[in-house]
Design a protein around this motif. Sequence first.
Motif, PDB file in Angstrom:
ATOM      1  N   ILE A  24       0.768  -1.428  -0.058  1.00 54.54           N
ATOM      2  CA  ILE A  24      -0.154  -0.086  -0.001  1.00 54.54           C
ATOM      3  C   ILE A  24       0.932   1.190   0.015  1.00 54.54           C
ATOM      4  CG2 ILE A  24      -1.916  -1.095   1.104  1.00 54.54           C
ATOM      5  CD1 ILE A  24      -1.166   0.514   3.586  1.00 54.54           C
ATOM      6  N   VAL A  27      -0.225   4.783  -1.792  1.00 56.62           N
ATOM      7  CA  VAL A  27      -1.563   4.695  -2.154  1.00 56.62           C
ATOM      8  C   VAL A  27      -2.258   5.839  -1.583  1.00 56.62           C
ATOM      9  CG1 VAL A  27      -3.752   3.408  -2.379  1.00 56.62           C
ATOM     10  CG2 VAL A  27      -1.596   2.286  -2.747  1.00 56.62           C
ATOM     11  N   SER A  28      -2.216   6.380  -0.200  1.00 59.22           N
ATOM     12  CA  SER A  28      -2.833   7.305   0.412  1.00 59.22           C
ATOM     13  C   SER A  28      -2.299   8.645  -0.232  1.00 59.22           C
ATOM     14  CB  SER A  28      -2.769   7.117   1.735  1.00 59.22           C
ATOM     15  OG  SER A  28      -1.438   7.957   2.335  1.00 59.22           O
ATOM     16  N   TYR A  69      -9.293   6.081  -1.154  1.00 57.91           N
ATOM     17  CA  TYR A  69      -8.190   5.218  -0.677  1.00 57.91           C
ATOM     18  C   TYR A  69      -8.094   3.910  -0.409  1.00 57.91           C
ATOM     19  CZ  TYR A  69      -4.973   3.876   2.658  1.00 57.91           C
ATOM     20  OH  TYR A  69      -3.841   3.267   3.591  1.00 57.91           O
ATOM     21  N   VAL A  70      -9.482   3.869   0.670  1.00 59.52           N
ATOM     22  CA  VAL A  70      -9.718   2.523   1.238  1.00 59.52           C
ATOM     23  C   VAL A  70     -10.442   1.615   0.135  1.00 59.52           C
ATOM     24  CG1 VAL A  70      -9.800   3.040   3.697  1.00 59.52           C
ATOM     25  CG2 VAL A  70     -11.890   3.102   2.284  1.00 59.52           C
ATOM     26  N   ASP A  72      -9.475   1.682  -3.297  1.00 55.89           N
ATOM     27  CA  ASP A  72      -8.577   1.687  -4.193  1.00 55.89           C
ATOM     28  C   ASP A  72      -7.902   0.066  -4.373  1.00 55.89           C
ATOM     29  OD1 ASP A  72      -5.369   1.487  -5.283  1.00 55.89           O
ATOM     30  OD2 ASP A  72      -6.212   3.287  -5.775  1.00 55.89           O
ATOM     31  N   TYR A  75      -4.858  -0.971  -2.620  1.00 54.42           N
ATOM     32  CA  TYR A  75      -5.203  -0.970  -0.939  1.00 54.42           C
ATOM     33  C   TYR A  75      -5.804  -2.286  -0.962  1.00 54.42           C
ATOM     34  CZ  TYR A  75      -6.814  -0.388   3.570  1.00 54.42           C
ATOM     35  OH  TYR A  75      -7.047  -0.616   4.916  1.00 54.42           O
ATOM     36  N   LYS A  79      -4.606  -5.131   1.622  1.00 58.91           N
ATOM     37  CA  LYS A  79      -5.709  -5.469   2.797  1.00 58.91           C
ATOM     38  C   LYS A  79      -5.781  -7.021   2.651  1.00 58.91           C
ATOM     39  CE  LYS A  79     -10.570  -4.731   4.468  1.00 58.91           C
ATOM     40  NZ  LYS A  79     -11.570  -4.123   4.115  1.00 58.91           N
TER      41      LYS A  79
END
Length: 95
Positions: A24, A27-28, A69-70, A72, A75, A79
Amino acid sequence: MPAFIVATVSISDMTAFKEYSKTIEGVSEKYGGESIVKGSITEMLEGSAPEDQRVVVSKFPDADSAKAYVNDPVYLDGKAKRKGAAIVDMRLIVV
């Protein structure tokens, strides 16, 4: 309005968690995310939490950016790699 993701993290498998972190990385920032706090709890002043729990706070321009973001794909891949390696509770706060 600015939005914050506040996550509490209890890691049980550091090797798998590091794979998640590598996946990740960056990514944010793609969604305007900025790391504000990242560290272990030093002392509980009220309530209780696992001794080794970590807290991560990220700031985003708005709630839509934080949610993007969460959601994507990169991500989400990370996860999946994190599954079984940590317990993560994630909160969205809009101010």
